[in-house]
Enzyme design. Structure first.
Site, PDB file in Angstrom:
ATOM      1  N   ASP A  28     -13.075   4.543  16.231  1.00 31.82           N
ATOM      2  CA  ASP A  28     -12.897   4.865  17.643  1.00 31.82           C
ATOM      3  C   ASP A  28     -14.216   5.402  18.197  1.00 31.82           C
ATOM      4  O   ASP A  28     -14.835   6.266  17.588  1.00 31.82           O
ATOM      5  CB  ASP A  28     -11.783   5.900  17.800  1.00 31.82           C
ATOM      6  CG  ASP A  28     -11.350   6.089  19.241  1.00 31.82           C
ATOM      7  OD1 ASP A  28     -12.211   6.397  20.090  1.00 31.82           O
ATOM      8  OD2 ASP A  28     -10.153   5.952  19.521  1.00 31.82           O
ATOM      9  N   GLN A  74      -0.393   5.356  27.363  1.00 35.83           N
ATOM     10  CA  GLN A  74      -1.340   4.293  27.015  1.00 35.83           C
ATOM     11  C   GLN A  74      -2.406   4.197  28.096  1.00 35.83           C
ATOM     12  O   GLN A  74      -2.109   3.935  29.260  1.00 35.83           O
ATOM     13  CB  GLN A  74      -0.591   2.967  26.871  1.00 35.83           C
ATOM     14  CG  GLN A  74      -1.443   1.817  26.391  1.00 35.83           C
ATOM     15  CD  GLN A  74      -0.645   0.521  26.317  1.00 35.83           C
ATOM     16  OE1 GLN A  74       0.176   0.243  27.183  1.00 35.83           O
ATOM     17  NE2 GLN A  74      -0.893  -0.254  25.274  1.00 35.83           N
ATOM     18  N   HIS A  92      -2.692  -0.810  20.656  1.00 36.25           N
ATOM     19  CA  HIS A  92      -3.613  -0.216  19.695  1.00 36.25           C
ATOM     20  C   HIS A  92      -2.927   0.916  18.947  1.00 36.25           C
ATOM     21  O   HIS A  92      -2.147   1.662  19.513  1.00 36.25           O
ATOM     22  CB  HIS A  92      -4.918   0.252  20.342  1.00 36.25           C
ATOM     23  CG  HIS A  92      -4.772   1.184  21.503  1.00 36.25           C
ATOM     24  ND1 HIS A  92      -4.311   0.782  22.738  1.00 36.25           N
ATOM     25  CD2 HIS A  92      -5.057   2.494  21.629  1.00 36.25           C
ATOM     26  CE1 HIS A  92      -4.312   1.801  23.572  1.00 36.25           C
ATOM     27  NE2 HIS A  92      -4.756   2.868  22.916  1.00 36.25           N
ATOM     28  N   HIS A 149      -3.560   4.230  16.697  1.00 35.66           N
ATOM     29  CA  HIS A 149      -4.515   5.274  16.328  1.00 35.66           C
ATOM     30  C   HIS A 149      -4.203   5.758  14.920  1.00 35.66           C
ATOM     31  O   HIS A 149      -3.039   6.048  14.607  1.00 35.66           O
ATOM     32  CB  HIS A 149      -4.389   6.489  17.258  1.00 35.66           C
ATOM     33  CG  HIS A 149      -4.768   6.229  18.666  1.00 35.66           C
ATOM     34  ND1 HIS A 149      -6.037   6.447  19.141  1.00 35.66           N
ATOM     35  CD2 HIS A 149      -4.038   5.793  19.728  1.00 35.66           C
ATOM     36  CE1 HIS A 149      -6.084   6.166  20.427  1.00 35.66           C
ATOM     37  NE2 HIS A 149      -4.880   5.753  20.810  1.00 35.66           N
TER      38      HIS A 149
END
Length: 135
Positions: free
Chosen positions: A29, A90, A96, A98
């Site tokens: 990230d 979101q 996605h 995490h």
């Protein structure tokens, strides 16, 4: 398309790819919440998990499963988080996952700490909810 994740997939934005499968990728990230924060995303643009095919879901979550072992090496515990839709938090409308290394002293709490007041449902409300959600 103006999706940052689609730009990462196309190579327009450089990133630190960790592993790529036929349908998914994982990478560090760019704005980590903790050291070792990893994102796992499908290569095809989908806003929500239920918009993905079964094959894409299987591929994505197989990669999540594989990456957790590596992320877990950092602190021993990993938060797995998905914000499935704008109202769920979101920020980028592309699925996605995490993977965030967690430790006791990281200032983040359990999922229940995200909500100021839990819902208190009656027995009949729970029964109605059960009937709505049961498959």
């Amino acid at each position: 398309m103006d999706c940052i994740f689609c730009k990462i997939i196309s190579g327009d934005i450089k990133t630190k790819f960790l592993k790529e499968t036929r349908l998914s990728v994982s990478f560090l990230d760019a704005f980590p919440l903790a050291t070792g924060h990893v994102l796992v995303i499908p290569k095809n643009h989908h806003k929500k998990i239920q918009d993905m095919s079964v094959e894409e879901n299987t591929d994505l979550f197989s990669l999540v499963h594989e990456m957790i072992s590596n992320v877990d090496k950092i602190t021993g515990s990993t938060l797995v988080a998905i914000h499935n839709g704008e109202d769920a938090g979101q920020e980028i409308p592309h699925v996605h996952v995490h993977l965030v290394p967690r430790s006791k002293n990281d200032s983040a709490g359990a999922i229940h700490s995200m909500f100021s007041s839990p819902v208190n449902l009656s027995v009949s409300e729970m029964d109605e909810l059960y009937d709505t959600l049961k498959i």
